[in-house]
Scaffold this motif. Structure first.
Motif, mmCIF file in Angstrom:
data_model
loop_
_atom_site.group_PDB
_atom_site.id
_atom_site.type_symbol
_atom_site.label_atom_id
_atom_site.label_comp_id
_atom_site.label_asym_id
_atom_site.label_seq_id
_atom_site.Cartn_x
_atom_site.Cartn_y
_atom_site.Cartn_z
ATOM 1 N N PHE A 123 0.833 -1.207 0.000
ATOM 2 C CA PHE A 123 0.000 0.000 0.000
ATOM 3 C C PHE A 123 0.868 1.257 0.000
ATOM 4 N N PRO A 124 1.623 1.515 -1.071
ATOM 5 C CA PRO A 124 2.499 2.698 -1.082
ATOM 6 C C PRO A 124 1.731 4.008 -1.045
ATOM 7 N N GLN A 125 0.460 3.984 -1.458
ATOM 8 C CA GLN A 125 -0.331 5.204 -1.506
ATOM 9 C C GLN A 125 -0.887 5.601 -0.143
ATOM 10 N N ARG A 126 -0.803 4.725 0.851
ATOM 11 C CA ARG A 126 -1.410 5.002 2.155
ATOM 12 C C ARG A 126 -0.612 5.978 3.005
ATOM 13 N N SER A 127 0.681 6.053 2.784
ATOM 14 C CA SER A 127 1.496 6.996 3.549
ATOM 15 C C SER A 127 2.806 7.259 2.826
ATOM 16 N N VAL A 128 3.391 8.390 3.133
ATOM 17 C CA VAL A 128 4.704 8.727 2.592
ATOM 18 C C VAL A 128 5.728 7.673 2.996
ATOM 19 N N TYR A 129 5.589 7.151 4.203
ATOM 20 C CA TYR A 129 6.573 6.218 4.747
ATOM 21 C C TYR A 129 6.517 4.866 4.029
ATOM 22 N N ASN A 130 5.318 4.424 3.674
ATOM 23 C CA ASN A 130 5.202 3.209 2.866
ATOM 24 C C ASN A 130 5.830 3.403 1.492
ATOM 25 N N LEU A 276 20.207 15.803 -4.408
ATOM 26 C CA LEU A 276 19.737 14.417 -4.482
ATOM 27 C C LEU A 276 18.478 14.300 -5.329
ATOM 28 N N ALA A 277 17.578 15.269 -5.205
ATOM 29 C CA ALA A 277 16.333 15.226 -5.983
ATOM 30 C C ALA A 277 16.625 15.345 -7.474
ATOM 31 N N ARG A 278 17.557 16.204 -7.845
ATOM 32 C CA ARG A 278 17.886 16.387 -9.267
ATOM 33 C C ARG A 278 18.564 15.149 -9.835
ATOM 34 N N ARG A 285 7.765 14.173 -7.668
ATOM 35 C CA ARG A 285 7.320 14.008 -6.280
ATOM 36 C C ARG A 285 8.138 12.948 -5.567
ATOM 37 N N GLU A 286 8.341 11.803 -6.209
ATOM 38 C CA GLU A 286 9.099 10.725 -5.584
ATOM 39 C C GLU A 286 10.552 11.123 -5.363
ATOM 40 N N ASN A 287 11.130 11.821 -6.346
ATOM 41 C CA ASN A 287 12.515 12.252 -6.200
ATOM 42 C C ASN A 287 12.678 13.198 -5.007
ATOM 43 N N ALA A 291 14.624 12.414 -1.490
ATOM 44 C CA ALA A 291 15.759 13.283 -1.186
ATOM 45 C C ALA A 291 15.621 13.923 0.190
ATOM 46 N N VAL A 292 14.449 14.468 0.479
ATOM 47 C CA VAL A 292 14.235 15.137 1.761
ATOM 48 C C VAL A 292 14.400 14.155 2.921
ATOM 49 N N PHE A 293 13.830 12.964 2.785
ATOM 50 C CA PHE A 293 13.910 12.003 3.887
ATOM 51 C C PHE A 293 15.286 11.351 3.986
ATOM 52 N N LEU A 294 16.026 11.293 2.880
ATOM 53 C CA LEU A 294 17.404 10.829 2.961
ATOM 54 C C LEU A 294 18.245 11.777 3.802
ATOM 55 N N VAL A 295 18.029 13.075 3.602
ATOM 56 C CA VAL A 295 18.760 14.073 4.381
ATOM 57 C C VAL A 295 18.306 14.054 5.832
ATOM 58 N N LEU A 296 16.993 14.060 6.035
ATOM 59 C CA LEU A 296 16.448 14.054 7.393
ATOM 60 C C LEU A 296 16.831 12.781 8.151
ATOM 61 N N GLY A 297 16.924 11.672 7.424
ATOM 62 C CA GLY A 297 17.227 10.392 8.055
ATOM 63 C C GLY A 297 18.602 10.311 8.685
ATOM 64 N N LYS A 298 19.497 11.243 8.334
ATOM 65 C CA LYS A 298 20.840 11.196 8.917
ATOM 66 C C LYS A 298 20.821 11.475 10.421
#
Length: 324
Positions: A123-130, A276-278, A285-287, A291-298
């Motif tokens: 269910f990838p559409q149910r949340s950003v995290y999925n 990262l997005a570029r 949207r996916e890019n 990218a944002v969560f890759l940076v935040l995930g650090k």
């Protein structure tokens, strides 16, 4: 199928486990379900389906690695002629063609010990995290360094390595693959559909915990195999320290010396996300999300590194890091 055993691990997976076991019906010679203290009737449901059940002794520290090892040991007893073992998490549904496809690949490539395919989020559409999980699992096709929790392996190669390191609370699959490759084996990822996973992540706190566990796995993997030539997860660990702690400390120092001008260094984070997005090759949207969560995930990854260090120094206790 000839000589294929399956190990399914889970705890309180409910309907997800039912789907998992149903997807495997008639696909293997023997199916073993390893339960880690479920209270939702999972054991009874599996037994009603004729599945061999191993109920873990929860008085001992639990890890997914330990569960898979005990499932494999059970298969060795009930299926002595086992050639291949498929490991799968209880929240996954196995594609109808996967086992035959994976077996054919291993039959044709005797140098390959592990083969995995495409794991998708249900269910990838149910949340950003999925959705982030689904993007993370879309790894390059071909010879790989590691597999995830779902993979078909040669039973003799797995046994020769003494299986997974049962004390690892995360990252046990890449660690096993390091040892396999050091002994001349190869790991491959195919483009074929393998499993449909149900992450069930709907909250930021779940994503944070999962990322913290990733950081812990990076630290432990680098501790075990970080030396040359493997340098296992050294780069990932350094990035977590740099972006999660080094740059914030530099910003604090710059602000102390330069006043508010030092806060301009905060721009390095959105600029990194832009870079990262570029570089992404999916939708805009996916890019950007990735990218944002890759940076935040650090930041949680850095905390995972700290947690591992504290455990090594005896100031903490290694316990399972769960997100659901």
């Amino acid at each position: 199928m000839t000589g294929i055993g399956v190990v399914v691990i889970g705890r309180n997976e409910g309907q997800r486990l039912e789907r998992c076991l149903a997807s495997l019906a008639g696909q293997a010679d023997k199916l073993v379900y390893v339960d880690s203290g479920s209270t939702d009737g999972s054991v009874r449901m599996a037994q009603a389906r004729g599945v061999e059940v191993v109920a873990l002794d929860m008085a001992r520290p639990f890890t997914a690695a330990r569960a898979r090892n005990e499932g494999f040991a059970c298969l060795q007893q009930v299926l002595p002629a086992m050639r291949y073992v498929q490991f799968v998490d209880g929240d996954c549904e196995v594609d109808a063609d996967w086992l035959s496809t994976a077996q054919a690949f291993l039959d044709a490539h005797p140098q390959v010990a592990v083969v995995c395919g495409r794991r998708r989020e249900r269910f990838p559409q149910r949340s950003v995290y999925n959705l982030l999980c689904d993007l993370e699992w879309d790894t390059p096709v071909g010879q790989a360094k590691a597999c995830g929790g779902d993979a078909l392996m040669r039973a003799d190669a797995f046994a020769a390595m003494s299986g997974y390191r049962a004390d690892l609370i995360a990252g046990e699959e890449p660690e096993l693959c390091v040892r396999l490759r050091a002994n001349g084996w190869q790991v491959w990822r195919l483009a074929d559909e393998m499993t449909l996973h149900d992450a069930g992540m709907t909250r930021f706190s779940q994503w944070w915990q999962r990322s913290l566990r990733t950081g812990y796995a990076f630290a432990e993997g680098a501790f075990l195999h970080g030396a040359a030539p493997e340098r296992h997860w050294q780069r990932e660990s350094r990035r977590a320290w740099l972006w999660g702690l080094g740059i914030p400390l530099a910003i604090v120092l710059a602000t102390a010396l330069l006043g508010s001008w030092g806060l301009l260094l905060l721009l390095i984070y959105p600029l990194q996300a832009l870079r990262l997005a570029r570089r992404g090759d999916r939708s805009t949207r996916e890019n950007w999300l990735q990218a944002v969560f890759l940076v935040l995930g650090k930041f949680p990854e850095m905390l995972g590194q700290v947690k591992f260090l504290l455990n090594r120094l005896g100031a903490g206790k290694a316990v399972l890091i769960e997100y659901k």
